[in-house]
Design a protein around this motif. Structure first.
Motif, PDB file in Angstrom:
ATOM      1  N   UNK A  47     -26.977 -13.839   1.188  1.00 38.43           N
ATOM      2  CA  UNK A  47     -27.831 -12.416   1.104  1.00 38.43           C
ATOM      3  C   UNK A  47     -28.408 -13.156  -0.507  1.00 38.43           C
ATOM      4  N   UNK A  48     -27.760 -13.728  -0.903  1.00 38.63           N
ATOM      5  CA  UNK A  48     -27.945 -14.058  -2.367  1.00 38.63           C
ATOM      6  C   UNK A  48     -28.954 -15.591  -2.248  1.00 38.63           C
ATOM      7  N   UNK A  49     -30.170 -15.580  -3.165  1.00 37.89           N
ATOM      8  CA  UNK A  49     -31.094 -16.107  -3.241  1.00 37.89           C
ATOM      9  C   UNK A  49     -30.730 -17.659  -4.131  1.00 37.89           C
ATOM     10  N   UNK A  50     -31.476 -18.674  -3.793  1.00 31.36           N
ATOM     11  CA  UNK A  50     -30.711 -19.874  -5.007  1.00 31.36           C
ATOM     12  C   UNK A  50     -30.655 -19.494  -6.285  1.00 31.36           C
ATOM     13  N   UNK A  51     -32.138 -19.006  -6.704  1.00 32.71           N
ATOM     14  CA  UNK A  51     -31.929 -18.530  -8.009  1.00 32.71           C
ATOM     15  C   UNK A  51     -30.638 -17.885  -8.562  1.00 32.71           C
ATOM     16  N   UNK A 194     -30.695  -6.453   4.432  1.00 35.79           N
ATOM     17  CA  UNK A 194     -30.454  -5.291   5.111  1.00 35.79           C
ATOM     18  C   UNK A 194     -29.317  -5.947   5.932  1.00 35.79           C
ATOM     19  N   UNK A 195     -28.437  -6.649   5.461  1.00 38.93           N
ATOM     20  CA  UNK A 195     -26.836  -5.956   5.225  1.00 38.93           C
ATOM     21  C   UNK A 195     -26.030  -5.819   4.361  1.00 38.93           C
ATOM     22  N   UNK A 266     -22.808  -2.921  10.212  1.00 39.61           N
ATOM     23  CA  UNK A 266     -24.176  -2.868   9.686  1.00 39.61           C
ATOM     24  C   UNK A 266     -24.731  -4.840  10.787  1.00 39.61           C
ATOM     25  N   UNK A 267     -23.676  -6.087  11.066  1.00 41.51           N
ATOM     26  CA  UNK A 267     -23.899  -6.546  11.327  1.00 41.51           C
ATOM     27  C   UNK A 267     -23.865  -6.834  13.183  1.00 41.51           C
TER      28      UNK A 267
END
Length: 278
Positions: A47-51, A194-195, A266-267
């Protein structure tokens, strides 16, 4: 009257004697004494981008080597801390970034910071805060230093959705005398939003953190991250609970029920919708 006057002196003598005894035991075991053994548990879920992962690394590196954190270490009773960092995602992804290190001067902190920046994170699927807490507690059992306090510093951008229930892992750590502090990342723009949940700060307060002087410092914008980490480390090193301005107010009472299984629910809902793996 003279007995009342002696009471503070006797109490001081007892505490001083206990401290000398703990120092003698530590020396006998060949262990350095530190003010706190602190584990930094860093979220690298997808849920976290590489940036965002890179911003997170740079923020921790800058905070650890900052003059304010060095000053906080110097002001401690022993003037040194033990520090370790690992990253986590699902219940099976636990990777050490920097092993246990003794930090008692600026050069030590800078060396730790350099190791953080020398490595690179790659996102992994799922979010197991429970797995991160359990692993961090195990690391604290084997810390090669004698610490006055044991603290887990956990950051993440979503609720637990893998492994055992987060409250079970939290309660097990608290029973060992460990304090768990939280840095919920309530930012927007990363993949897998969405998670996530809008009240992640409340979730961390109700379901993740606990122990003496535990606290939560939310981050709502990545520009806040380095300063939030720096303040968090200073508080953890000093063993103080932050004043209210450091903590985002939340509109609820501690008596109200909260669903600590929200992430798992949610999952399950999205798994059926998108045919995701269990």
């Amino acid at each position: 009257m003279w007995r009342a006057a002696l009471t503070p002196f006797l109490l001081f003598a007892v505490l001083l004697g206990a401290d000398f005894q703990s120092q003698a035991e530590a020396q006998e075991q060949g262990q350095e004494q530190v003010d706190v053994a602190l584990v930094l548990a860093i979220d690298v879920s997808r849920s976290m981008s590489q940036e965002e992962l890179e911003l997170q690394r740079r923020g921790y590196a800058a905070a650890i080597a900052s003059p304010e954190v060095i000053r906080a270490i110097d002001l401690g009773a022993r003037g040194r801390i033990a520090l370790k960092m690992f990253e986590w995602a699902n219940d099976n992804h636990l990777r050490v970034i920097v092993d246990w290190s003794l930090i008692d001067e600026a050069a030590d902190a800078q060396a730790f910071s350099d190791q953080v920046l020398a490595d690179r994170s790659f996102s992994q699927r799922r979010t197991s805060i429970s797995g991160a807490i359990t692993h961090a507690a195990e690391l604290l059992e084997d810390v090669p230093f004698r610490a006055d306090r044991h603290v887990i510093d956990i950051s993440g951008d979503g609720p637990n959705n893998h492994g055992r229930a987060v409250t079970i892992a939290r309660d097990a750590a608290l029973e060992k005398g460990i304090t768990i502090n939280g840095l919920p990342l309530m930012t927007t723009g990363g993949p897998g939003s969405q998670f996530n949940i809008p009240d992640l700060d409340v979730y961390y307060r109700k379901c993740v953190t606990g122990g003496p002087a535990s606290f939560v410092i939310p981050v709502t914008d990545w520009a806040q991250f380095p300063d939030a980490v720096r303040r968090k480390l200073i508080l953890e090193i000093g063993g103080f609970e932050p004043e209210q301005p450091l903590v985002q107010p939340v509109q609820f009472t501690f008596e109200e029920p909260y669903d600590c299984m929200i992430g798992e629910k949610i999952w399950d809902q999205l798994r059926e919708q998108f045919f995701l793996d269990p």
